[in-house]
Enzyme design. Structure first.
Site, PDB file in Angstrom:
ATOM      1  N   ARG A  40      26.314  30.851 -20.185  1.00 28.83           N
ATOM      2  CA  ARG A  40      25.999  30.065 -21.382  1.00 28.83           C
ATOM      3  C   ARG A  40      24.741  30.656 -22.008  1.00 28.83           C
ATOM      4  O   ARG A  40      23.664  30.626 -21.415  1.00 28.83           O
ATOM      5  CB  ARG A  40      25.780  28.597 -21.000  1.00 28.83           C
ATOM      6  CG  ARG A  40      25.560  27.656 -22.173  1.00 28.83           C
ATOM      7  CD  ARG A  40      25.527  26.211 -21.659  1.00 28.83           C
ATOM      8  NE  ARG A  40      25.368  25.264 -22.754  1.00 28.83           N
ATOM      9  CZ  ARG A  40      24.197  24.831 -23.211  1.00 28.83           C
ATOM     10  NH1 ARG A  40      23.069  25.277 -22.657  1.00 28.83           N
ATOM     11  NH2 ARG A  40      24.135  23.965 -24.208  1.00 28.83           N
ATOM     12  N   SER A 109      34.914  20.588 -22.923  1.00 29.71           N
ATOM     13  CA  SER A 109      33.961  19.496 -22.727  1.00 29.71           C
ATOM     14  C   SER A 109      34.489  18.230 -23.386  1.00 29.71           C
ATOM     15  O   SER A 109      34.963  18.269 -24.524  1.00 29.71           O
ATOM     16  CB  SER A 109      32.600  19.841 -23.341  1.00 29.71           C
ATOM     17  OG  SER A 109      31.966  20.879 -22.633  1.00 29.71           O
ATOM     18  N   LYS A 138      19.894  19.582 -22.246  1.00 26.95           N
ATOM     19  CA  LYS A 138      20.591  19.518 -23.526  1.00 26.95           C
ATOM     20  C   LYS A 138      20.030  18.360 -24.340  1.00 26.95           C
ATOM     21  O   LYS A 138      20.410  17.204 -24.158  1.00 26.95           O
ATOM     22  CB  LYS A 138      22.098  19.350 -23.291  1.00 26.95           C
ATOM     23  CG  LYS A 138      22.943  19.855 -24.437  1.00 26.95           C
ATOM     24  CD  LYS A 138      24.408  19.923 -24.060  1.00 26.95           C
ATOM     25  CE  LYS A 138      25.210  20.476 -25.231  1.00 26.95           C
ATOM     26  NZ  LYS A 138      26.657  20.480 -24.966  1.00 26.95           N
TER      27      LYS A 138
END
Length: 209
Positions: A40, A109, A138
């Site tokens: 990521r 997700s 996040k």
């Protein structure tokens, strides 16, 4: 399809490494028991992302651990990654599937029941239920779904479920008890000074519950 062991799923975040080598830390994590890795990279340019992905793919293929790319279908194709992880605002899953083929892993997700149903219907290989707990990695994450939501999804959704968001040694046992197929971990591993040791502890918790 490649081996799909979602049990201890590492999601990378270089910002937590404090200058340590991503390749070295991923290698240690796998030695400790990580079964899948997602690269990521929200800040890296395309060339840097590609080079990181290529290096990791070469290493992980030798170790027999799948590499998934977050969001970037072009990078996944360029390095022949084992799969792709998509968010709700990323490229539509059917489009990604048509380009990647049936043999690659595609994860999605989800944060709501309808998203889970739709993801399963569209042919996702697994769903990332996110965030199960509040997460420091996040800032724009939606509200935590909680364990009850994860457990209730398990009763309805047939494809693998991977919990993500705020998962660590203290709550991993509870994740396993919901019937989830795996736990995706970011800061509990990427922020650890001994990533191999922490991965081994997480693996032991997962295996004995």
């Amino acid at each position: 399809m490649v081996n799909s062991d979602y049990s201890l799923y590492l999601v990378t975040d270089r910002s937590l490494l404090q200058g340590r080598s991503l390749l070295e830390e991923v290698r240690k994590a796998v030695k400790g028991g990580v079964s899948m890795v997602q690269l990521r990279e929200k800040e890296a340019g395309s060339r840097e992302f590609y080079e990181l992905a290529q290096t990791l793919q070469t290493e992980l293929r030798e170790l027999g651990v799948p590499l998934l790319i977050n969001d970037r279908l072009d990078i996944a194709l360029a390095v022949d990654a084992d799969g792709l992880h998509l968010g709700q605002d990323d490229l539509p899953l059917p489009v990604a599937r048509s380009l990647l083929g049936k043999e690659k892993i595609i994860g999605l997700s989800i944060n709501k029941r309808e998203e889970a149903r739709e993801g399963e219907k569209m042919g996702a290989d697994y769903l990332g239920v996110s965030p199960v707990f509040s997460t420091p990695t996040k800032a724009d994450a939606p509200p935590a779904t909680g364990l009850e939501f994860l457990a209730s999804l398990r009763q309805e959704i047939k494809i693998p479920l991977v919990a993500i968001g705020g998962i660590n040694k203290e709550n991993l046992k509870m994740i396993k008890e919901t019937g989830a197929d795996g736990a995706a971990v970011i800061s509990a591993l990427m922020g650890a000074s001994d990533i191999e040791g922490e991965a081994r502890k997480l693996r032991q918790i997962w295996e004995r519950n």
